[in-house]
Design a protein around this motif. Structure first.
Motif, PDB file in Angstrom:
ATOM      1  N   LYS A 225       3.846   9.351  46.357  1.00  0.00           N
ATOM      2  CA  LYS A 225       3.462  10.572  45.655  1.00  0.00           C
ATOM      3  C   LYS A 225       1.944  10.766  45.595  1.00  0.00           C
ATOM      4  CE  LYS A 225       7.225  12.590  43.825  1.00  0.00           C
ATOM      5  NZ  LYS A 225       8.075  12.134  44.960  1.00  0.00           N
ATOM      6  N   ASN A 226       1.204   9.653  45.616  1.00  0.00           N
ATOM      7  CA  ASN A 226      -0.246   9.804  45.457  1.00  0.00           C
ATOM      8  C   ASN A 226      -1.010   8.986  46.486  1.00  0.00           C
ATOM      9  OD1 ASN A 226      -0.450   7.102  44.469  1.00  0.00           O
ATOM     10  ND2 ASN A 226       0.284   7.869  42.481  1.00  0.00           N
ATOM     11  N   SER A 227      -2.305   9.220  46.502  1.00  0.00           N
ATOM     12  CA  SER A 227      -3.116   8.619  47.543  1.00  0.00           C
ATOM     13  C   SER A 227      -3.249   7.108  47.362  1.00  0.00           C
ATOM     14  CB  SER A 227      -4.508   9.265  47.570  1.00  0.00           C
ATOM     15  OG  SER A 227      -5.050   9.259  46.276  1.00  0.00           O
ATOM     16  N   LYS A 228      -3.077   6.644  46.127  1.00  0.00           N
ATOM     17  CA  LYS A 228      -3.202   5.195  45.891  1.00  0.00           C
ATOM     18  C   LYS A 228      -2.031   4.461  46.565  1.00  0.00           C
ATOM     19  CE  LYS A 228      -3.321   2.046  41.963  1.00  0.00           C
ATOM     20  NZ  LYS A 228      -1.973   2.068  41.363  1.00  0.00           N
ATOM     21  N   ASP A 229      -0.808   4.950  46.345  1.00  0.00           N
ATOM     22  CA  ASP A 229       0.366   4.342  46.976  1.00  0.00           C
ATOM     23  C   ASP A 229       0.283   4.467  48.489  1.00  0.00           C
ATOM     24  OD1 ASP A 229       1.153   3.889  44.448  1.00  0.00           O
ATOM     25  OD2 ASP A 229       2.734   5.421  44.395  1.00  0.00           O
ATOM     26  N   LEU A 230      -0.241   5.585  48.901  1.00  0.00           N
ATOM     27  CA  LEU A 230      -0.365   5.841  50.333  1.00  0.00           C
ATOM     28  C   LEU A 230      -1.290   4.805  50.974  1.00  0.00           C
ATOM     29  CD1 LEU A 230       0.631   7.948  52.403  1.00  0.00           C
ATOM     30  CD2 LEU A 230      -1.539   9.150  52.072  1.00  0.00           C
TER      31      LEU A 230
ATOM     32  N   ALA B  90       0.163  13.026  58.555  1.00  0.00           N
ATOM     33  CA  ALA B  90       0.808  14.206  57.963  1.00  0.00           C
ATOM     34  C   ALA B  90       0.956  14.027  56.461  1.00  0.00           C
ATOM     35  CB  ALA B  90       2.171  14.437  58.612  1.00  0.00           C
ATOM     36  N   LYS B  91       1.447  12.794  56.102  1.00  0.00           N
ATOM     37  CA  LYS B  91       1.639  12.530  54.682  1.00  0.00           C
ATOM     38  C   LYS B  91       0.296  12.556  53.943  1.00  0.00           C
ATOM     39  CE  LYS B  91       4.337  11.525  51.256  1.00  0.00           C
ATOM     40  NZ  LYS B  91       5.525  12.340  50.907  1.00  0.00           N
ATOM     41  N   PHE B  92      -0.730  11.985  54.576  1.00  0.00           N
ATOM     42  CA  PHE B  92      -2.052  11.945  53.949  1.00  0.00           C
ATOM     43  C   PHE B  92      -2.551  13.359  53.627  1.00  0.00           C
ATOM     44  CE2 PHE B  92      -6.662  12.025  54.094  1.00  0.00           C
ATOM     45  CZ  PHE B  92      -6.987  10.994  53.211  1.00  0.00           C
ATOM     46  N   ASN B  93      -2.392  14.233  54.591  1.00  0.00           N
ATOM     47  CA  ASN B  93      -2.818  15.623  54.366  1.00  0.00           C
ATOM     48  C   ASN B  93      -2.054  16.263  53.213  1.00  0.00           C
ATOM     49  OD1 ASN B  93      -4.734  15.599  56.328  1.00  0.00           O
ATOM     50  ND2 ASN B  93      -3.371  16.389  57.945  1.00  0.00           N
ATOM     51  N   GLU B  94      -0.762  15.980  53.216  1.00  0.00           N
ATOM     52  CA  GLU B  94       0.085  16.573  52.187  1.00  0.00           C
ATOM     53  C   GLU B  94      -0.348  16.086  50.795  1.00  0.00           C
ATOM     54  OE1 GLU B  94       4.579  15.786  50.755  1.00  0.00           O
ATOM     55  OE2 GLU B  94       4.329  15.873  52.942  1.00  0.00           O
ATOM     56  N   VAL B  95      -0.512  14.746  50.665  1.00  0.00           N
ATOM     57  CA  VAL B  95      -0.861  14.180  49.362  1.00  0.00           C
ATOM     58  C   VAL B  95      -2.247  14.650  48.904  1.00  0.00           C
ATOM     59  CG1 VAL B  95      -1.485  12.021  48.197  1.00  0.00           C
ATOM     60  CG2 VAL B  95       0.634  12.169  49.534  1.00  0.00           C
TER      61      VAL B  95
ATOM     62  N   GLU C 254      -3.166  16.738  45.593  1.00  0.00           N
ATOM     63  CA  GLU C 254      -4.061  16.163  44.575  1.00  0.00           C
ATOM     64  C   GLU C 254      -5.269  17.059  44.310  1.00  0.00           C
ATOM     65  OE1 GLU C 254      -5.001  12.176  45.603  1.00  0.00           O
ATOM     66  OE2 GLU C 254      -3.195  11.405  44.616  1.00  0.00           O
ATOM     67  N   LYS C 255      -5.766  17.689  45.352  1.00  0.00           N
ATOM     68  CA  LYS C 255      -6.922  18.566  45.211  1.00  0.00           C
ATOM     69  C   LYS C 255      -6.575  19.766  44.318  1.00  0.00           C
ATOM     70  CE  LYS C 255     -10.420  20.825  48.012  1.00  0.00           C
ATOM     71  NZ  LYS C 255     -10.655  21.395  49.362  1.00  0.00           N
ATOM     72  N   SER C 256      -5.405  20.295  44.564  1.00  0.00           N
ATOM     73  CA  SER C 256      -5.060  21.472  43.778  1.00  0.00           C
ATOM     74  C   SER C 256      -4.852  21.091  42.315  1.00  0.00           C
ATOM     75  CB  SER C 256      -3.827  22.175  44.358  1.00  0.00           C
ATOM     76  OG  SER C 256      -2.650  21.602  43.864  1.00  0.00           O
ATOM     77  N   GLU C 257      -4.364  19.854  42.094  1.00  0.00           N
ATOM     78  CA  GLU C 257      -4.237  19.396  40.712  1.00  0.00           C
ATOM     79  C   GLU C 257      -5.609  19.295  40.046  1.00  0.00           C
ATOM     80  OE1 GLU C 257      -2.101  15.656  40.079  1.00  0.00           O
ATOM     81  OE2 GLU C 257      -0.431  16.657  41.121  1.00  0.00           O
ATOM     82  N   LYS C 258      -6.560  18.741  40.779  1.00  0.00           N
ATOM     83  CA  LYS C 258      -7.893  18.504  40.246  1.00  0.00           C
ATOM     84  C   LYS C 258      -8.627  19.828  39.937  1.00  0.00           C
ATOM     85  CE  LYS C 258      -9.762  14.423  42.051  1.00  0.00           C
ATOM     86  NZ  LYS C 258     -10.418  13.939  43.270  1.00  0.00           N
ATOM     87  N   SER C 259      -8.470  20.835  40.780  1.00  0.00           N
ATOM     88  CA  SER C 259      -9.252  22.065  40.625  1.00  0.00           C
ATOM     89  C   SER C 259      -8.554  23.099  39.754  1.00  0.00           C
ATOM     90  CB  SER C 259      -9.544  22.665  41.997  1.00  0.00           C
ATOM     91  OG  SER C 259      -8.332  23.090  42.573  1.00  0.00           O
ATOM     92  N   PHE C 260      -7.632  22.682  38.905  1.00  0.00           N
ATOM     93  CA  PHE C 260      -6.926  23.614  38.037  1.00  0.00           C
ATOM     94  C   PHE C 260      -7.902  24.255  37.040  1.00  0.00           C
ATOM     95  CE2 PHE C 260      -4.832  24.308  33.911  1.00  0.00           C
ATOM     96  CZ  PHE C 260      -3.965  25.324  34.298  1.00  0.00           C
ATOM     97  N   VAL C 261      -7.943  25.612  36.969  1.00  0.00           N
ATOM     98  CA  VAL C 261      -8.812  26.327  36.027  1.00  0.00           C
ATOM     99  C   VAL C 261      -7.940  27.038  35.000  1.00  0.00           C
ATOM    100  CG1 VAL C 261     -10.503  28.165  35.759  1.00  0.00           C
ATOM    101  CG2 VAL C 261     -10.585  26.670  37.754  1.00  0.00           C
ATOM    102  N   ASP C 262      -8.197  26.758  33.726  1.00  0.00           N
ATOM    103  CA  ASP C 262      -7.476  27.488  32.680  1.00  0.00           C
ATOM    104  C   ASP C 262      -8.260  28.759  32.363  1.00  0.00           C
ATOM    105  OD1 ASP C 262      -6.230  28.524  30.530  1.00  0.00           O
ATOM    106  OD2 ASP C 262      -6.345  26.717  29.283  1.00  0.00           O
ATOM    107  N   PHE C 263      -7.816  29.816  32.985  1.00  0.00           N
ATOM    108  CA  PHE C 263      -8.557  31.079  32.818  1.00  0.00           C
ATOM    109  C   PHE C 263      -8.490  31.619  31.395  1.00  0.00           C
ATOM    110  CE2 PHE C 263      -7.475  30.973  37.340  1.00  0.00           C
ATOM    111  CZ  PHE C 263      -8.757  30.988  37.863  1.00  0.00           C
TER     112      PHE C 263
END
Lengths: 798, 329
Positions: free
Chosen positions: B20-25, B74-79, B83-92
């Protein structure tokens, strides 16, 4: 001044003219109507009722159940008046009527369980007398259903007119009628003076002597014998009541009536109390006091003009008569006074006494010396009509120096030159004639008129042009759509302060405006204040010497409503005495100042910030940013903190050795006096000094073409060494390649050692003509370290 | 060997699936693709195989290596994308960071508005002292001593010769003494009236006066100018009227009214300014020949204008400076 239309109609025929049109047009012509009371409108829903039946109220001893016919319907009305009886004619206030006495609106009501559809009125409730003993019962002849306005003669329209100080001539019904006459081109009718005089001459019964003809150019007296003092007849009382005067007795009422008829103030003396049957007009001189007819003792000045008899003072000329000679119920013989007094003399006396009467109000504006004889005769005529008696022949007319009519030429071309439109020549003469100006001569270029003495405001050509403009109508002046452009040099003396405002707004400051008047104690605390001779109250008795008290009051007021975070400034004048006596503009200073403060937090506690208390460094940042908008030159400060009554600490800012102003933290004790417990940081500048800083013309500087080199370093140093000392040392030991020194970190911790701090700097190197080499920067950098370490016993960190 | 190749391929796919995440990957990368990972071990073992088996397994191994690498990428790109989209979440919906806006006082803003209109009509802006001489404030403006006209303006006196100016008109005198016609100025500033402080009146207020002196200046031009001003300030469709009035320093004098129609209330005429032709006595007092030059002057109060415009009922609001008031403008 109040004007009654019913009364006015005695002097001008208004048939065919709507009252509203009169009101609109006289307003445009300069007699501003402030209020219109239409009595018939006041008595809407009031009709005459016929009481058909009166029974006891089943649940209340003092109330009656009445059936009253309003001419159409029978109304059930509960009435509490003791005098209500069957077959009376009464005034019924129907549902919707508003009672004049108290503005109470009548609605359907249930009184002790019984319905009531109106109210029967007392005279007091109708505002026609003070009688409230019972309901007002009218003559039985009047038919039920007649409007109350008609039945009791309350069908007048009363207007309140604001007369400007130049128009004393309009302060009466005839005076007002003159303007109406000119506007509507109708004649003014004077009442006829057809009087029966006895053979005995007025001058054989009394005499007049004027000792100060400058102050009393004309004094007319007339005698009426054997009068009977009593209440005035209804017609006279109605006239006076309509314009808000209280009837007193027939003689006094007549003098008031004639004053409001023609504008001449009159006084009636009891001739039998005038010792020596004579009147002497002279200055008070050694007389120190006098009791006026309102039983008040008045202090006199030597120059006050007095009316005296053979022995004593009997009146303050033009202001008020005396108790010792007033008309009483026992008065038999009367001397009527109809005089012209010097306006500014009456004004001075009335002002000093703080006593303005209807008479002084008119005299100080200048009455009409020509109307005095007519007014005396008219008064005699009406006294005889209301009080009987015999009118003695002729008048005593003391008129030492006759006034001459002033003649003024009006050139027709000047009319369009001033007004920008032409008034036809015939219209010019028509208007001037209707206003009472006599045409002396006339040709194609001009007309010359004689000015009646009542028009003190008309003495020049321009005054005649105004008369034409206001009567012909300002609305006839065209709305032009073009104006000339003039090309004189333009300036804006508010430009600098507006620039200052805008800069401070950009930095987040709100502008305030506070009162320039403060208490003497407060104002003197901040300077040498100038007092006002006639303040409203002692909290506003002196001009401010500083903007600080107003600012502190503002902070305090805001703290009370929990507005704790403030960034405010005020631009305003402060005033300081230079010499004790102010005789010229050199004896005081008037300076434009700007005071700004920050207090509380720069940002309140929010989700992204915790504590952001404003501090001295915020203030300094704001001030330097602000000053940058005014000058590119470097601002120095004294670096020496000063502490005084105003500031806990402060530094002076200077430019080229000249002091610009001061910044610092306000003294806690000072703030405490205004219940301010938070620290307040303030800056204070003289605006004129700021605006006089020469603005250097901007010159473009070539952009740097070669890379900058940055070097960071940090020193551990003794706590008491200032940033400035270190940066100066860096600067002095460095080459000209070093352009900027920025302090980017400062901290203290145990690991640095007791009494130590760390200062971290970023150094910026460049040369405008070439790329720097690593070696030359390194050399300079090492030099700096050596210098600082040596001078301050500092240690380079890391 | 063949068996191991298949097993490694299958277990890689299986494990990669549940990452699920880059650490496990990263752990998977080390386990399979790392320097000492399972794939490297296979290649080590491959080295010790008999020569004749090498071609067969060599090819299979390379296929496996590429396959694992591709799947991993492929998996690396996906993860990392997730993760990036999780990090850049903006609460407008979070409130923005607060800044202090700052503003000019509403009276100054209103003054600016008036000033700008007249600057557009060619007027300059002049100022003068608030502590004035009786001469400049009254005498020179044709208010004689001991004249009732002085009662029109309740005055604060400092002594019989100095006072707090009751209007900005003394600046008219000062300007006419300094410059020759044409003079076209407006004069904004504080003025003082000796009145009790209440809802409707204050001991000081702000005034703007105007003065234009030149050859052939007429009342018609005054009217045209003021109508233009009023339209710019109150709108083009205003109804207005000029009413005769009295000011000692102008002759003829007028007041300008506009029809004021508050919503839901009875309309009425409302005085907005006083004006007139400069009295010849005033021109004479400053040495200008009234036979050659004429001029007009006008004046208005700023407080009342702003009260009407913004519906402010109590004049004291202006001088209390409550932050909640200041922030509204």
């Amino acid at each position: 001044m109040k004007i009654s239309f019913n009364w006015l109609k005695e002097y001008i025929d208004l048939s065919g003219i709507d009252i509203q049109e009169v009101i609109d047009k006289v307003t445009l012509a300069g007699l501003e109507i402030e209020e219109v009371i239409d009595q018939s409108k006041m008595f809407e829903n009031f009709v005459i009722g016929h009481v058909k039946e009166v029974k006891k109220h089943p649940n209340a001893d003092k109330l009656h159940l009445c059936v009253v016919s309003d001419g159409v319907n029978d109304l059930k009305i509960v009435c509490g008046a003791p005098n209500v009886a069957e077959n009376q004619k009464v005034v019924v206030a129907k549902i919707g009527a508003v009672i004049p006495e108290n503005n109470f609106e009548i609605s359907k009501a249930k009184i002790r369980g019984e319905e009531s559809f109106g109210m029967l009125c007392s005279e007091r409730e109708l505002n026609i007398s003070a009688n409230h003993a019972g309901i007002f019962v009218l003559d039985n002849e009047i038919e039920a259903g007649t409007t109350a306005a008609e039945a009791i003669g309350l069908n007048d329209v009363i207007i309140e007119v604001a007369i400007t100080p130049n128009r004393q001539d309009a302060l009466s019904h005839i005076g007002f009628a003159r303007d109406v006459a000119a506007i509507f081109n109708r004649p003014v009718k004077f009442p006829s003076l057809d009087i029966n005089e006895i053979d005995e001459e007025s001058s054989s019964l009394a005499s007049v002597e004027i000792l100060d003809p400058d102050l009393c150019p004309r004094y007319v007296g007339k005698v009426v014998k054997n009068v009977v003092i009593k209440e005035s007849p209804e017609w006279l009382k109605t006239r006076l009541k309509c314009i808000g005067l209280r009837p007193i007795n027939n003689v006094v009422d007549v003098t008031n009536f004639v004053m409001h008829e023609v504008g001449q103030p009159l006084h009636a003396f009891d001739l039998d109390y005038l010792s020596g049957s004579k009147v002497v007009v002279k200055k008070a001189g050694d007389d120190k006091s006098f009791t006026t007819l309102d039983s008040k003792k008045r202090e006199l000045q030597a120059n006050d003009l007095m009316i005296c008899d053979g022995q004593k003072t009997v009146a303050i000329a033009g202001v008020m008569g005396g108790e010792n000679s007033e008309v009483t119920v026992n008065t038999k013989n009367i001397l009527i006074e109809s005089a012209f007094f010097n306006p500014s003399s009456v004004r001075k006396t009335a002002k000093k006494l703080g006593l303005q009467t209807d008479a002084s109000y008119r005299f100080e504006r200048g009455t009409d010396p020509e109307i005095t004889v007519w007014a005396a005769k008219r008064t005699a005529q009406l006294i005889q009509l209301t009080a009987g008696g015999e009118i003695c022949k002729g008048e005593i007319d003391a008129y030492p120096v006759k006034f001459e009519l002033k003649k003024v030429e009006l050139r027709f071309e000047r009319i369009s030159k001033i007004l920008g439109y032409d008034v036809p020549n015939e219209k010019v003469t028509e208007i001037l004639t209707n206003l009472g100006f006599e045409i002396v001569s006339k040709n194609n270029e001009s007309v010359t008129v004689a000015i009646p003495l009542r028009r003190h405001d008309v003495e020049r050509e321009i005054d005649l042009i105004e008369e034409l403009a206001r009567i012909y109508g300002y609305e006839k002046i065209p709305d032009i759509e073009r104006v000339k452009v003039t090309l004189e040099p333009k300036f804006d003396e508010t430009a600098f302060e507006n620039q200052v405002r805008e800069t401070l707004n950009g930095l987040g400051f709100y502008e305030i405006i506070t009162n320039s008047l403060l208490s003497e104690t407060v104002s003197n605390r901040f300077g040498n204040s100038i007092g006002v001779l006639n303040p409203q109250n002692m909290d506003m008795s002196n001009l401010r010497t500083s903007l600080l008290p107003g600012m502190l009051t503002t902070i305090s007021r805001n703290l009370k409503v929990k507005e704790n975070n403030l960034q405010l400034f005020e631009i305003g004048k402060v005033f300081n005495k230079k010499n004790d006596v102010i005789k010229s503009f050199d004896d005081f200073s008037e300076d434009s100042m700007i005071l700004g403060i920050i207090t509380g937090r720069s940002i309140d506690t929010e989700w992204y910030s915790k504590d952001n208390n404003f501090d001295f460094y915020d203030l300094k940042g704001y001030v330097y940013e602000f000053l940058k908008s005014i000058t590119d030159k470097e601002i120095e400060h004294s670096y020496k903190s000063e502490s005084n009554q105003l500031f806990e600490y402060s530094v002076k800012l200077e430019l080229d050795g000249e002091e610009l102003g001061i910044i610092g933290k306000l003294n806690d004790e000072l703030c405490g006096g205004y219940d301010i417990e938070h620290p307040v940081f303030a800056f204070n500048f003289n605006l004129e000094k700021l605006s006089s800083i020469p603005v250097e013309e901007k010159k473009f500087k070539e952009l740097l073409k070669y890379p900058k080199v940055f070097r960071d370093l940090a020193f551990v140093i003794d706590n008491n060494i200032t940033h400035n000392e270190v940066s100066e040392t860096i600067k002095s030991g460095s080459s000209k390649l070093l352009h900027n020194i920025k302090l980017f970190d400062i901290f203290q911790s145990e690991s640095l050692g007791e009494g130590k701090k760390s200062l971290a700097f970023q150094l910026e190197y460049f040369d405008e003509t070439r790329t720097l080499t690593e070696d030359e920067v390194e050399k300079d950098f090492k030099n700096i370290i050596k210098n600082v370490e040596k001078k301050f016993n500092a240690k380079l960190r890391g | 060997m063949e068996q191991r190749i298949i097993e490694i391929g299958e277990s890689f796919t299986k494990e990669l699936d549940i990452v699920k995440n880059s650490k496990d990957l990263e752990e998977i990368r080390i386990k399979f693709l790392g320097r000492n990972g399972l794939l490297s071990q296979l290649f080590e073992d491959f080295k010790s195989l008999p020569k004749e088996e090498k071609p067969k397994f060599g090819q299979t191994l390379n296929v496996l290596k590429n396959d694992l690498q591709n799947k991993f990428d492929a998996k690396f790109n996906e993860v990392s994308a997730s993760e990036k989209s999780e990090k850049s979440f903006v609460d407008f919906t979070l409130p923005g960071k607060k800044k202090s806006k700052g503003s000019k006082h509403i009276l100054i803003q209103t003054l600016d508005e008036i000033k700008n209109i007249f600057k557009g009509l060619g007027f300059s802006v002049a100022t003068g002292p608030e502590l004035e001489s009786d001469y400049n404030n009254f005498e020179a403006l044709n208010f004689p001593a001991d004249h009732p006209a002085r009662d029109m303006q309740d005055t604060f006196f400092v002594n019989p010769d100095f006072l707090l100016r009751t209007h900005t008109s003394p600046v008219q005198i000062r300007t006419m003494q300094k410059y020759a016609p044409p003079i076209r100025i407006i004069i904004p500033g504080k003025v003082y009236r000796n009145e009790a402080v209440s809802m409707k009146s204050y001991c000081l207020f702000h005034q703007v006066e105007g003065l234009y002196v030149d050859k052939d200046v007429t009342f018609a031009e005054l009217k045209g100018t003021l109508v233009s001003f009023a339209k710019q300030l109150y709108g083009n469709d205003i109804q207005y009227r000029f009413r005769a009035s009295f000011f000692p320093f102008t002759e003829p004098s007028a007041e300008m009214d506009i029809w004021w129609q508050p919503a839901g209330k009875e309309g009425r005429w409302l005085e907005i300014l006083g004006c007139g032709m400069v009295d010849p006595n005033v021109l004479k007092n400053v040495g200008i020949d009234p036979e050659v030059y004429s001029g007009y002057a006008f004046g208005m109060g700023v407080e009342r204008m702003a009260m009407r415009k913004y519906g402010i009922n109590d004049i004291r609001n202006y001088f209390d400076n409550d932050k909640r008031f200041l922030e509204q403008f």
